[in-house]
Design an enzyme around this catalytic site. Structure first.
Site, short mmCIF file in Angstrom:
data_model
loop_
_atom_site.label_atom_id
_atom_site.label_comp_id
_atom_site.label_asym_id
_atom_site.label_seq_id
_atom_site.Cartn_x
_atom_site.Cartn_y
_atom_site.Cartn_z
N LYS A 82 0.70 -1.40 -0.03
CA LYS A 82 0.01 0.06 -0.14
C LYS A 82 0.88 1.26 -0.14
O LYS A 82 0.38 2.37 -0.08
CB LYS A 82 -1.00 -0.18 1.00
CG LYS A 82 -2.05 -1.13 0.96
CD LYS A 82 -3.29 -1.11 1.96
CE LYS A 82 -4.13 -1.98 1.46
NZ LYS A 82 -4.20 -3.17 1.75
C1 LIG Z 1 -4.75 -4.40 1.42
C2 LIG Z 1 -4.00 -5.77 1.34
C3 LIG Z 1 -4.37 -6.62 0.56
C4 LIG Z 1 -5.86 -6.59 -0.23
O1 LIG Z 1 -5.54 -5.59 -1.33
P1 LIG Z 1 -6.76 -4.83 -2.06
O2 LIG Z 1 -6.14 -3.81 -3.13
O3 LIG Z 1 -7.72 -4.49 -1.08
O4 LIG Z 1 -7.23 -6.02 -2.73
C5 LIG Z 1 -3.66 -7.80 0.43
N1 LIG Z 1 -2.27 -7.89 1.18
C6 LIG Z 1 -2.23 -7.08 1.98
C7 LIG Z 1 -1.01 -7.27 2.91
C8 LIG Z 1 -2.99 -5.67 2.20
O5 LIG Z 1 -2.58 -4.79 2.88
#
Ligand SMILES: *Cc1c(COP(=O)(O)O)cnc(C)c1O
Length: 431
Positions: free
Chosen positions: A107
């Protein structure tokens, strides 16, 4: 770039408007009206480009009418201070490590690009901008880090009390400065609902300038498409089709992959790997999209019962479930299967994978079994295993080394405000 709302194809906005608003007034999500193809030469020479080069080439193609090249270059240089190496596990199977940013999860890519873009668009405003974020764990810390100490902007985070790991909670609650953490007595879906309600509250919006930084913000999604290109550039045999397995919750990451494909990246298939929150595979099987209350799992950043980017995927394919099935394969896995996969990856390749990546690994194996063929296949490893140290160690029987910046964060004092899951509680904090 022009964008439409998934609730109204005729109402177009600029990228700037979409970024500042976050979500359309009609409750829809902003979608690019068209995604231009990258030139042939880009793919021919992609192997000599690094992540920043690719980020610049793609964002320039999309946004040259709105952000001048020299500003765009600055945004990219400041946002992507880390890279995304592709690790070969053997037999054309790879892991794309997306955890080399400051909060050790993918993220950081979206959050830092959004923070830089928003502060670029905000530079001539005199009223403070409040970034409102609901987080199931990793979003919040990435966003808070991205905006930490950026002038003219403050961040309000909502997270479900007791439903994030200790590490995640420390990352959410120890930054201080322009970052406020609200600990909500409820689920992630409650947090998401409260944030959505704030954006629909005209009275609030007349008094406070709010913007979202959830995966619903288009400036979170676009930069995630960069690393799909970068992964492809690092594959040994690019002639084979590429398959991406994407551990999914709100489906922002997967949607960004679809953008990359629309722009010409030769992707054979996307795999939407989910935990017991199985709304999406259920949709592919039955054609019915039935949101549910989320259930708690060990891959908790994917504990989403109503994936917000579904509206975008649905709209991208003109609402046709069969076309979605042509491009996306999806499977759901239990915690027990996830733990077994962590052990198996370590035994077979000596690689420590986190629970989210492990779900991706499981879905990839099932896909390859159902669809034998010669592909380069890539699991997106979305978080550093040290963020889920206990589970990874218990499952693999191997010690996980904790990176230094995480160690430091764990020793800081937690600061949060506990709130009920009613919207009015949030509103009074914002006012
Ligand atoms: C947010 C997150 C996801 C999921 O991603 P999306 O874009 O919401 O589908 C998967 N793994 C981790 C570690 C995350 O922080």
């Amino acid at each position: 770039m022009k964008l439409y709302s998934t609730n109204d194809r005729n109402k177009l906005v600029t990228f700037r408007e979409a970024v500042i608003k976050g979500i359309s007034e009609d409750g829809g999500l902003f979608m690019p009206l068209s995604l231009p193809k990258m030139p042939e030469a880009f793919f021919e020479r992609i192997n000599i480009l690094d992540l920043q080069d690719i980020a610049f080439a793609v964002s320039r193609t999309l946004l040259k009418d709105e952000i001048p090249d020299y500003d765009m270059f600055g945004i990219i240089r400041r946002a992507f201070t880390f890279t995304a190496p592709l690790v070969n596990l053997g037999k054309d199977k790879y892991v794309l490590e997306l955890f080399h940013g400051p909060t050790l999860a993918f993220k950081d890519f979206g959050a830092r690009f959004l923070a830089e873009t928003l502060s670029y668009f905000n530079k001539d405003e005199n009223k403070e901008l409040v970034i409102l974020v609901a987080t199931s764990g990793d979003t919040g810390s990435a966003v808070a880090n991205g905006f930490h100490n950026i002038p003219g902007v403050s961040v309000v985070l909502l997270y479900p009390s007791g439903k994030v790991s200790r590490i995640q909670e420390q990352q959410l609650t120890t930054l201080g400065g322009n970052v406020t953490a609200l600990e909500i007595k409820g689920t992630f879906d409650d947090c998401q609902r409260m944030v959505k309600q704030a954006f629909a509250d005209e009275e609030l919006k007349s008094r406070v300038r709010i913007s979202s930084a959830n995966s619903i913000n288009i400036a979170r999604l676009l930069p995630q498409s960069f690393y799909y290109h970068y992964a492809y550039s690092q594959v040994e045999d690019r002639e084979k089709g590429v398959v991406f397995s994407v551990p999914s919750g709100n489906f922002g990451n997967l949607t960004a992959g679809l953008f990359a494909k629309e722009m010409g990246l030769p992707v054979h298939k996307f795999i939407a790997a989910v935990n017991s929150n199985d709304i999406f595979p259920h949709f592919l099987q039955t054609g019915e999209f039935k949101p549910k209350t989320s259930v708690q799992t060990i891959s908790n950043a994917m504990d989403v019962g109503n994936p917000s980017n579904f509206a975008r995927i649905y709209s991208l394919f003109g609402g046709c479930a069969d076309s979605i099935k042509d491009v996306i394969y999806s499977r759901s896995y239990t915690d027990q299967q996830t733990q077994n996969a962590i052990r198996e990856v370590n035994e077979k390749s000596g690689y420590l994978i986190d629970p989210h990546g492990a779900v991706g690994y499981l879905a990839l194996n099932d896909y390859l079994q159902d669809n034998p063929g010669s592909y380069s296949s890539i699991v997106l490893e979305t978080a550093h295993p040290a963020k889920f140290k206990d589970i990874v160690e218990k499952s693999s029987g191997t010690a996980v080394a904790v990176p230094k910046n995480l160690e430091q964060c764990l020793n800081k004092i937690k600061r949060s405000t506990v709130l009920s899951n009613e919207y009015d509680a949030l509103k009074s904090v914002l006012l």
